[in-house]
Design a protein around this motif. Structure first.
Motif, PDB file in Angstrom:
ATOM      1  N   MET A 140       0.825  -1.212   0.000  1.00 29.81           N
ATOM      2  CA  MET A 140       0.000   0.000   0.000  1.00 29.81           C
ATOM      3  C   MET A 140       0.858   1.262   0.000  1.00 29.81           C
ATOM      4  O   MET A 140       1.961   1.284   0.543  1.00 29.81           O
ATOM      5  N   ALA A 141       0.316   2.315  -0.593  1.00 30.93           N
ATOM      6  CA  ALA A 141       0.935   3.637  -0.536  1.00 30.93           C
ATOM      7  C   ALA A 141      -0.152   4.636  -0.181  1.00 30.93           C
ATOM      8  O   ALA A 141      -1.240   4.630  -0.769  1.00 30.93           O
ATOM      9  N   ALA A 142       0.121   5.489   0.785  1.00 32.86           N
ATOM     10  CA  ALA A 142      -0.859   6.484   1.202  1.00 32.86           C
ATOM     11  C   ALA A 142      -1.072   7.520   0.101  1.00 32.86           C
ATOM     12  O   ALA A 142      -0.157   7.807  -0.685  1.00 32.86           O
ATOM     13  N   HIS A 147       2.997  17.726  -0.259  1.00 32.68           N
ATOM     14  CA  HIS A 147       3.753  18.324   0.846  1.00 32.68           C
ATOM     15  C   HIS A 147       4.579  17.215   1.489  1.00 32.68           C
ATOM     16  O   HIS A 147       4.031  16.264   2.052  1.00 32.68           O
ATOM     17  N   ARG A 148       5.892  17.331   1.395  1.00 29.75           N
ATOM     18  CA  ARG A 148       6.784  16.228   1.752  1.00 29.75           C
ATOM     19  C   ARG A 148       6.582  15.719   3.177  1.00 29.75           C
ATOM     20  O   ARG A 148       6.461  14.514   3.406  1.00 29.75           O
ATOM     21  N   LYS A 149       6.556  16.621   4.149  1.00 25.80           N
ATOM     22  CA  LYS A 149       6.428  16.191   5.543  1.00 25.80           C
ATOM     23  C   LYS A 149       5.073  15.546   5.817  1.00 25.80           C
ATOM     24  O   LYS A 149       4.990  14.544   6.519  1.00 25.80           O
ATOM     25  N   THR A 150       4.033  16.133   5.248  1.00 23.65           N
ATOM     26  CA  THR A 150       2.691  15.569   5.420  1.00 23.65           C
ATOM     27  C   THR A 150       2.611  14.178   4.810  1.00 23.65           C
ATOM     28  O   THR A 150       2.090  13.238   5.418  1.00 23.65           O
ATOM     29  N   ASP A 151       3.163  14.043   3.609  1.00 22.48           N
ATOM     30  CA  ASP A 151       3.127  12.749   2.922  1.00 22.48           C
ATOM     31  C   ASP A 151       3.922  11.696   3.677  1.00 22.48           C
ATOM     32  O   ASP A 151       3.506  10.534   3.771  1.00 22.48           O
ATOM     33  N   LEU A 153       4.413  11.567   6.900  1.00 23.16           N
ATOM     34  CA  LEU A 153       3.625  11.182   8.069  1.00 23.16           C
ATOM     35  C   LEU A 153       2.513  10.208   7.683  1.00 23.16           C
ATOM     36  O   LEU A 153       2.229   9.251   8.404  1.00 23.16           O
ATOM     37  N   ARG A 154       1.872  10.462   6.542  1.00 24.39           N
ATOM     38  CA  ARG A 154       0.811   9.557   6.071  1.00 24.39           C
ATOM     39  C   ARG A 154       1.364   8.172   5.749  1.00 24.39           C
ATOM     40  O   ARG A 154       0.756   7.152   6.077  1.00 24.39           O
ATOM     41  N   ILE A 155       2.519   8.152   5.101  1.00 28.09           N
ATOM     42  CA  ILE A 155       3.140   6.881   4.733  1.00 28.09           C
ATOM     43  C   ILE A 155       3.477   6.076   5.980  1.00 28.09           C
ATOM     44  O   ILE A 155       3.154   4.884   6.088  1.00 28.09           O
ATOM     45  N   ILE A 156       4.145   6.729   6.933  1.00 25.07           N
ATOM     46  CA  ILE A 156       4.548   6.042   8.158  1.00 25.07           C
ATOM     47  C   ILE A 156       3.317   5.596   8.948  1.00 25.07           C
ATOM     48  O   ILE A 156       3.281   4.493   9.505  1.00 25.07           O
TER      49      ILE A 156
END
Length: 228
Positions: A140-142, A147-151, A153-156
């Motif tokens: 899966m990929a969020a 926005h790099r930091k937001t993305d 956080l979503r991934i993690i």
């Protein structure tokens, strides 16, 4: 159409109409990706099938007779490989594919259209398998925002949720495999995995695109026990 540095023909997609640059670049990448062409030739639903094949060839995760849960399975490339390698069609192993989206039937695979984050999802999956899983895997990929930091956080967050699910359904000694990006699993998640599993490492199959930051975290030897 021109040749690239390797001598292969390179397809260029023209811009125009309503096609955005990002769509043009994605389409060009798909048309020029040898793994996309190979997946079509060999009957796999996605190029991702080759990533799992490479990882399994090296680490031997999918053995005949094992039970597997494939999270975020659609369109089904990983489930196809898992079903073949655990010999689900022959009735030896079992594969349950989970996704919010519908997924066409795959021989040897039981599909569950549900949210694995739901409180009752672990019990449902164990019931469908007729017992605990030996492998929980996630490609899966969020959804990204740009926005790099937001993305990140979503991934993690998505990987953490998948890891928690794995600890609730795995047999002792089981395996967890999940996609991460950039620097891999963050320190907190890595520490948790090392507590729950005997060995944890990052792997990057050759079939991952060279310009992609994706890699996978592989945790083996689950130390856990009963459903929570």
């Amino acid at each position: 159409m021109a040749k690239d540095k390797t001598g292969r023909l390179h397809v260029t997609v023209k811009t125009g109409g309503k096609r955005k640059l990002s769509s043009k670049l994605w389409l060009e990448r798909q048309l020029n990706d040898p793994y996309v062409a190979r997946a079509k030739r060999e009957g796999f639903r996605s190029r991702a099938a080759f990533k799992l094949m490479e990882i399994d060839d090296k680490y031997r995760l999918l053995k005949p007779g094992l039970s597997v849960v494939d999270l975020g399975a659609a369109p089904g490339g990983w489930s196809q490989i898992a079903a073949k390698r655990v010999q689900a069609v022959e009735g030896k192993g079992k594969v349950v594919a989970v996704d919010l989206l519908e997924m066409p039937e795959i021989a040897g695979v039981t599909f569950a259209q549900l949210d694995f984050l739901a409180d009752d999802a672990p019990e449902k999956l164990v019931a469908m398998l007729g017992g605990r899983a030996d492998v929980v895997m996630s490609d899966m990929a969020a959804n990204t925002t740009g926005h790099r930091k937001t993305d990140q956080l979503r991934i993690i967050g998505l990987v953490e949720a998948a890891a928690l699910f794995a600890t609730e359904v795995l047999n002792p000694g089981g395996t967890f495999l999940a996609k991460v990006f950039q620097s891999g699993a963050d320190a907190e998640l890595l520490a948790q995995l090392k507590r729950d599993f005997a060995a944890v490492k990052h792997v990057k199959p050759a079939s991952s695109r060279q310009d992609s930051s994706e890699r996978y975290v592989l945790a083996t030897g689950f130390r856990g026990g009963a459903l929570r």
